[in-house]
Design an enzyme around this catalytic site. Structure first.
Site, short mmCIF file in Angstrom:
data_model
loop_
_atom_site.label_atom_id
_atom_site.label_comp_id
_atom_site.label_asym_id
_atom_site.label_seq_id
_atom_site.Cartn_x
_atom_site.Cartn_y
_atom_site.Cartn_z
N TYR A 8 0.84 -1.19 0.00
CA TYR A 8 0.00 0.00 0.00
C TYR A 8 0.89 1.26 0.00
CZ TYR A 8 -3.48 3.50 0.97
OH TYR A 8 -4.26 4.63 0.87
N ARG A 53 1.74 7.81 12.76
CA ARG A 53 1.24 9.01 13.46
C ARG A 53 -0.28 9.04 13.50
NH1 ARG A 53 1.99 13.99 9.95
NH2 ARG A 53 0.25 12.88 9.00
N ARG A 72 -10.47 3.11 8.79
CA ARG A 72 -9.58 2.76 7.68
C ARG A 72 -8.14 3.02 8.11
NH1 ARG A 72 -8.71 6.02 3.30
NH2 ARG A 72 -7.87 5.01 1.45
N PHE A 104 14.13 19.78 -2.06
CA PHE A 104 12.75 19.32 -2.26
C PHE A 104 12.57 17.91 -1.67
CE2 PHE A 104 9.68 17.19 -5.18
CZ PHE A 104 8.56 17.95 -4.91
MG MG Z 1 -5.75 8.31 0.57
#
Ligand code: MG
Length: 323
Positions: A117, A165, A175, A237
């Protein structure tokens, strides 16, 4: 000259994420959400006048309603950038779609599903950006060459920090991505919400520290990625979010407040990190400081104490000289 490319890349993925995160609009029609996620790269991303109504909230809702404004800018980008943005948008949408019908009320099944994921929603961002850095000529082929390895690891480092976190917020929303194969070894019940109870404090902290130790394993790969960058703006960045991530992990480590609210680094700290992460010296300095902070606070009785100490010591050894 990469600003527009990165901006459109960001907004395209933000549009996908808005569709993914809306738990109301597609409540009874998950197949419609799946179809939108899978097809966005060939519909919204490239279709003049495309619009989606009633999905998301606030600015994100406006983004989908007026997405066609992004389409015209997308089409003004180089063909190379368009191909990269389209490829990543396609793969991220497909990845998000594969999680839509999974019940995530108690987290991911295992660490493999957790890593996958994170790959879809953050590793792919690292890959796309690396390819943009190289195709624009700001970075060499060496950066594109690690777009699926070290750049993915860098994305995982950031995403895992957020998932750790957001324990309480995500659990309440039904979720969450905390891997069951990890947290169930610490819980007495089969409910992840158990950790929010004060009586589960010690086991909750052991689980938290386990996941932080896992996230810290990505730090070395992220630092190795950074050593390949040669353009200062590109370096900053990439470096700033990573310094923020390790600062956040140091704040979260062994911190019971993770289970009762949202733990964030202080605004002054964030400002200092932002201003002071300009070079390899700054990056290594902060990684060194936060790894030392965690190392100092490892409870001797923590089940993963040895592992946590080892990864902190490795980060310290890697950054001592430049720091
Ligand atoms: Mg999302």
């Amino acid at each position: 000259s990469l600003c527009m490319d990165v901006l459109i890349f960001y907004l395209a993925l933000r549009a996908l994420d808005t569709i993914e995160d809306d738990m109301v609009a597609f409540k009874d029609t998950p197949e419609v959400k799946i179809a939108h996620l899978q097809s966005f790269y060939r519909t919204g991303l490239v279709t003049d006048g495309w619009s989606m109504q009633g999905v998301g909230e606030g600015d994100e809702k406006v983004l989908l309603e007026q997405y066609s404004r992004c389409v015209s800018v997308f089409k003004s980008l180089s063909v190379g950038s368009q191909e990269i943005i389209s490829d990543i948008t396609m793969r991220m949408g497909a990845g998000m779609a594969s999680y839509v019908e999974q019940d995530l009320g108690q987290g991911c099944v295992d660490v493999e599903a957790y890593n996958l994921y994170c790959h879809y929603v953050a590793g792919l961002v690292g890959e796309g950006l690396s390819r943009l850095f190289t195709s624009s000529g700001y970075e060499t082929d060496r950066v594109a060459a690690v777009s699926r390895t070290l750049a993915n690891t860098m994305g995982l480092f950031l995403q895992k920090t957020n998932i750790i976190r957001d324990y309480l917020e995500d659990y309440v929303d039904g979720r969450t991505f905390w891997p069951q194969s990890v947290w169930k070894t610490y819980a007495l019940t089969s409910d992840l919400g158990e950790f929010a109870h004060p009586h589960a404090r010690e086991r909750a902290l052991a689980c938290l520290n386990h996941l932080i130790t896992d996230a810290l394993q990505c730090a070395q790969g992220a630092l190795e990625y950074m050593s390949l960058l040669q353009t200062e703006e590109v370096f900053r960045f990439c470096a700033i979010p990573q310094v923020m991530a390790i600062a956040t992990l140091a704040e979260l480590y062994d911190n019971p407040m993770v289970f009762s609210g949202v733990v964030k680094i202080r605004k002054g700290m964030a400002a200092q990190l932002l201003l002071d992460t300009k070079s390899m010296g700054g990056l290594h300095k902060w990684f060194n400081i936060f790894a030392r902070q965690i190392l100092k606070r490892v409870p001797p009785s923590d089940p993963n104490a040895a592992k946590t100490r080892k990864v902190c010591e490795e980060i310290i050894a890697l950054t001592d000289r430049n720091a």
